[in-house]
Design a protein around this motif. Structure first.
Motif, mmCIF file in Angstrom:
data_model
loop_
_atom_site.group_PDB
_atom_site.id
_atom_site.type_symbol
_atom_site.label_atom_id
_atom_site.label_comp_id
_atom_site.label_asym_id
_atom_site.label_seq_id
_atom_site.Cartn_x
_atom_site.Cartn_y
_atom_site.Cartn_z
ATOM 1 N N MET A 196 3.356 -7.818 11.210
ATOM 2 C CA MET A 196 2.424 -7.477 12.286
ATOM 3 C C MET A 196 1.606 -8.695 12.662
ATOM 4 S SD MET A 196 1.044 -3.813 10.796
ATOM 5 C CE MET A 196 1.150 -4.304 9.077
ATOM 6 N N GLN B 171 0.841 -1.204 0.000
ATOM 7 C CA GLN B 171 0.000 0.000 0.000
ATOM 8 C C GLN B 171 0.866 1.240 0.000
ATOM 9 O OE1 GLN B 171 -1.883 -0.160 4.164
ATOM 10 N NE2 GLN B 171 -0.847 1.838 4.198
ATOM 11 N N ILE C 196 10.061 -4.060 11.883
ATOM 12 C CA ILE C 196 10.074 -3.102 10.769
ATOM 13 C C ILE C 196 11.425 -3.177 10.084
ATOM 14 C CG2 ILE C 196 9.700 -0.701 10.066
ATOM 15 C CD1 ILE C 196 8.726 -0.085 12.843
ATOM 16 N N MET D 231 2.355 6.839 12.713
ATOM 17 C CA MET D 231 1.406 5.875 12.183
ATOM 18 C C MET D 231 1.069 4.806 13.209
ATOM 19 S SD MET D 231 1.377 3.823 8.629
ATOM 20 C CE MET D 231 2.295 2.445 9.264
ATOM 21 N N LEU E 207 -2.867 2.917 9.786
ATOM 22 C CA LEU E 207 -2.271 2.149 8.693
ATOM 23 C C LEU E 207 -3.030 2.367 7.384
ATOM 24 C CD1 LEU E 207 -0.116 -0.037 8.230
ATOM 25 C CD2 LEU E 207 -1.757 -1.735 9.025
ATOM 26 N N GLN F 71 -1.776 9.161 11.631
ATOM 27 C CA GLN F 71 -2.729 8.413 10.813
ATOM 28 C C GLN F 71 -2.722 6.954 11.217
ATOM 29 O OE1 GLN F 71 -0.801 8.553 6.680
ATOM 30 N NE2 GLN F 71 -0.993 6.361 7.035
ATOM 31 N N TRP G 195 1.653 14.780 11.064
ATOM 32 C CA TRP G 195 0.298 14.243 11.183
ATOM 33 C C TRP G 195 0.323 12.854 11.793
ATOM 34 C CZ3 TRP G 195 3.217 13.372 6.981
ATOM 35 C CH2 TRP G 195 3.041 12.211 6.235
ATOM 36 N N PRO H 65 -0.554 1.224 14.066
ATOM 37 C CA PRO H 65 -0.799 -0.009 13.298
ATOM 38 C C PRO H 65 -2.237 -0.488 13.486
ATOM 39 C CG PRO H 65 0.414 -0.527 15.288
ATOM 40 C CD PRO H 65 0.220 0.957 15.295
ATOM 41 N N SER H 66 -3.173 0.361 13.109
ATOM 42 C CA SER H 66 -4.590 0.007 13.237
ATOM 43 C C SER H 66 -5.307 0.450 11.980
ATOM 44 C CB SER H 66 -5.189 0.703 14.454
ATOM 45 O OG SER H 66 -5.040 2.100 14.343
ATOM 46 N N GLN I 89 3.873 1.477 20.480
ATOM 47 C CA GLN I 89 2.763 1.165 19.576
ATOM 48 C C GLN I 89 2.986 1.673 18.158
ATOM 49 O OE1 GLN I 89 -1.494 2.415 20.622
ATOM 50 N NE2 GLN I 89 -1.192 3.457 18.680
ATOM 51 N N GLU J 9 -9.605 -2.497 13.078
ATOM 52 C CA GLU J 9 -8.721 -3.563 13.535
ATOM 53 C C GLU J 9 -7.525 -2.940 14.230
ATOM 54 O OE1 GLU J 9 -9.188 -6.692 13.656
ATOM 55 O OE2 GLU J 9 -10.861 -6.987 12.261
ATOM 56 N N LYS J 10 -7.024 -3.638 15.214
ATOM 57 C CA LYS J 10 -5.792 -3.190 15.870
ATOM 58 C C LYS J 10 -4.726 -4.246 15.640
ATOM 59 C CE LYS J 10 -7.722 -0.417 19.616
ATOM 60 N NZ LYS J 10 -7.615 0.841 18.857
ATOM 61 N N LEU J 11 -3.584 -3.812 15.170
ATOM 62 C CA LEU J 11 -2.469 -4.735 14.983
ATOM 63 C C LEU J 11 -1.322 -4.318 15.881
ATOM 64 C CD1 LEU J 11 -3.518 -4.225 11.564
ATOM 65 C CD2 LEU J 11 -2.726 -6.548 11.873
ATOM 66 N N GLU J 12 -0.303 -5.126 15.840
ATOM 67 C CA GLU J 12 0.872 -4.879 16.672
ATOM 68 C C GLU J 12 2.074 -5.117 15.776
ATOM 69 O OE1 GLU J 12 2.389 -7.223 20.543
ATOM 70 O OE2 GLU J 12 0.208 -6.994 20.373
ATOM 71 N N ILE J 13 3.032 -4.209 15.834
ATOM 72 C CA ILE J 13 4.218 -4.330 14.974
ATOM 73 C C ILE J 13 5.169 -5.365 15.577
ATOM 74 C CG2 ILE J 13 6.168 -3.139 13.941
ATOM 75 C CD1 ILE J 13 3.762 -1.749 13.031
ATOM 76 N N ILE K 14 13.158 5.967 10.581
ATOM 77 C CA ILE K 14 12.001 5.299 11.177
ATOM 78 C C ILE K 14 12.344 4.970 12.621
ATOM 79 C CG2 ILE K 14 10.335 3.413 10.965
ATOM 80 C CD1 ILE K 14 11.497 2.763 8.271
ATOM 81 N N GLN K 15 11.429 5.263 13.517
ATOM 82 C CA GLN K 15 11.556 4.812 14.897
ATOM 83 C C GLN K 15 10.255 4.105 15.250
ATOM 84 O OE1 GLN K 15 14.285 5.557 16.950
ATOM 85 N NE2 GLN K 15 15.295 7.057 15.620
ATOM 86 N N LYS K 16 10.277 3.339 16.292
ATOM 87 C CA LYS K 16 9.058 2.707 16.785
ATOM 88 C C LYS K 16 8.979 2.964 18.280
ATOM 89 C CE LYS K 16 6.868 -1.794 17.324
ATOM 90 N NZ LYS K 16 6.837 -1.677 18.791
ATOM 91 N N ILE L 206 4.610 3.795 14.689
ATOM 92 C CA ILE L 206 5.810 3.996 13.888
ATOM 93 C C ILE L 206 5.943 5.493 13.652
ATOM 94 C CG2 ILE L 206 6.877 3.547 11.659
ATOM 95 C CD1 ILE L 206 5.332 0.983 11.534
ATOM 96 N N MET M 119 7.853 8.293 11.460
ATOM 97 C CA MET M 119 8.627 8.391 10.221
ATOM 98 C C MET M 119 8.931 9.830 9.874
ATOM 99 S SD MET M 119 6.499 5.724 7.810
ATOM 100 C CE MET M 119 4.894 6.168 8.458
#
Lengths: 338, 338
Positions: free
Chosen positions: A332, A182, A321, B299, B184, B182, B180, B301-302, B326, A314-318, B321-323, B328, B330
């Motif tokens: 994820m 995406q 990366i 971002m 996923l 957002q 911003w 992950p949902s 929960q 939906e909730k996901l978990e990383i 990129i950092q995490k 990400i 960027m």
């Protein structure tokens, strides 16, 4: 930043995730080796079935770093590397620490056992993430302990178990993951999204998996081939998830040799396969929430397209990366899933 | 994985990016220190104005690692750490290598010069990413060379210059970034998106910036406060980008003390400010392409929400990129922008 046991295990984990999905019938494993003075000598992973295990790759790189003996760089077969190391180590590994995301194997199969190799090289300390529950390979920690190596287990065990889970599921029954590409703004329509590097990685995964599930609508709209041509690999069988059986048979995926194409909306057919990749759009994403173990997103840092591919909640978990030259690659799982 | 000069500089880079936007009037800088035997002793960054420079933080951690002298851990003022290190190093840094994303400063300001400190500690080798072009601080490499330190410059210079660019722009004129949050699937509507940790980081950035530009529509719909309460910080001035001047003055942002609120569609007003954060939705994102230097996306992950925030065609490039637990995080720039 804290430089500790977890830091070195994380290096091994990150390296191993790069090859997640490519190593069957072996697990994805990573390994970091430190000198007696804690210099990082190597960080390596198991790359594909038949290639040396992560520990062997890491010992090979570490040996070269310690000795400058470039002859070992010409060896690619695991058994050759084992033999060469045993004959030539000359105590260069004295005091060395080895971090591995999975307990070193005790199994003598295509390659000799990693645990016995490690035990014979004078390594001082072994840090293990996941314990190997595979009856054919377990017991490596015990072998090392008996050889006098200090062993610390369960280092970042949760993260190491997450890395190992696809293999464990595959071994027990099957591993299913949903893969999509995406843009940053959540669109999947409007032409090519991923970099060549990302697409090549997906082809390598297709080469290894045995079934590719694809939505009927994606087949009609995109007319895909869904093979592994970018890596000269084997095309997996296809399950077109569709109620209607009517498809234009000139769509390229039907003409790939040696492949079975099933058109069905009966997901119980998955039981005949063990390593399953699901591709598709919003509908397949929604469906995948019911039966995909992991989700894999290739995200291009671009915007465009017409609409976001899903709006379900939906909730996901990383889990991991990575970044290639262009895209972000995210493994994820659904939040709350073990 | 190759463990080389770039690997160690990348550790410094990643650490520094965590504090991007928080260090004004200083640049974001990271530093890695290796022992004479190449053990990683420390990886540190400059965290906020008034805090020790990255090199000083890294020397402090490395000193503790080498000597176990915990007294240094009680020191937080840069000048105290300088003095303590000079008095107590006892040659423990002999043979040490130091990697810094930016040439060590030659400037004696709030803190003594890093270049002179490094020169007096017996450090063997200095790896530098970006050259300091700030007339007040440049010349550090020369000071180190004159003290007999081996200096290698331009290590990952492109990446280090990208880290430094916000500061360079700020110093020359102004730095503008669009931020911003957002999901996923590219949505920004439908309630809270980011984790508390991400929101706290944004508040810390607001505390440091001097102007926050926000779209008029976002103000009307979200009725935001746009302050820095999560870090107990100062609220920046606000420019509501809007043609019409009519706003409900009970919207919380208007009641924050000590803040100026401007309602205008005249972006030339930006010239009165130097560190500008733009927040908002799709329209502001589109507008930001004309004048934002960097883009920062949090971002989650949902998936969920109603529609993607933009469908304009843009290509960006990931800078870092950092995490967090929960999300990400960027940092990006428009593709092709220097």
């Amino acid at each position: 930043m804290v430089i500790d046991t977890q830091f070195y295990m994380k290096l091994a984990l990150d390296e191993a995730w790069k090859y997640q999905g490519l190593t069957y019938p072996n697990p994805a494993v990573g390994c970091t080796i430190l000198s007696s003075q804690n210099e990082i000598l190597s960080v390596e992973a198991h790359k594909y079935a038949g290639a040396p295990h992560a520990e062997v790759e890491a010992l090979k790189s570490a040996y070269f770093r310690l000795t400058d003996d470039s002859k070992i760089l010409e060896l690619h077969e695991s058994s050759q590397i084992h033999t060469y190391l045993l004959q030539n180590h000359n105590n260069c590994f004295n005091g060395v620490s080895l971090y591995t995301t999975l307990e070193p194997c005790s199994h003598i199969g295509k390659t000799p056992s990693c645990a016995s190799l490690i035990s014979k090289l004078g390594i001082k300390k072994l840090f293990i993430g996941s314990t190997d529950s595979n009856p054919q390979a377990c017991g490596g920690a015990e072998i090392a302990k008996n050889a006098g190596i200090e062993v610390e287990s369960a280092v970042m065990q949760k993260e190491c178990d997450e890395l190992l889970k696809p293999f464990d599921l595959w071994r027990e029954e099957r591993f299913v993951f949903f893969k999509w590409a995406q843009r940053l703004n959540g669109t999947i329509d409007g032409g090519l999204i991923s970099s060549l590097k990302s697409r090549t990685l997906v082809h390598a995964m297709r080469d290894v998996c045995d079934l590719l599930v694809i939505g009927g609508n994606t087949v009609r709209v995109d007319r895909p081939t869904l093979d592994a041509r970018l890596v000269g690999g084997r095309a997996p069988d296809i399950l077109i998830y569709s109620r209607t059986k009517e498809f234009d048979k000139t769509i390229p995926l039907f003409s790939v040799e040696g492949r079975k194409v099933i058109i069905s909306d009966d997901l119980s057919l998955l039981k005949d396969y063990k390593n399953i990749i699901i591709e598709g759009g919003g509908k397949m994403f929604e469906l995948s929430m019911q039966f995909a173990d992991y989700h894999l997103c290739f995200m291009s840092p671009s915007t465009g397209g017409d609409s976001n591919f899903t709006t379900i909640n939906e909730k996901l978990e990383i889990l991991n990366i990575q970044k290639d030259e262009q895209d972000i690659i995210m493994w994820m799982k659904q939040k709350g899933n073990n």
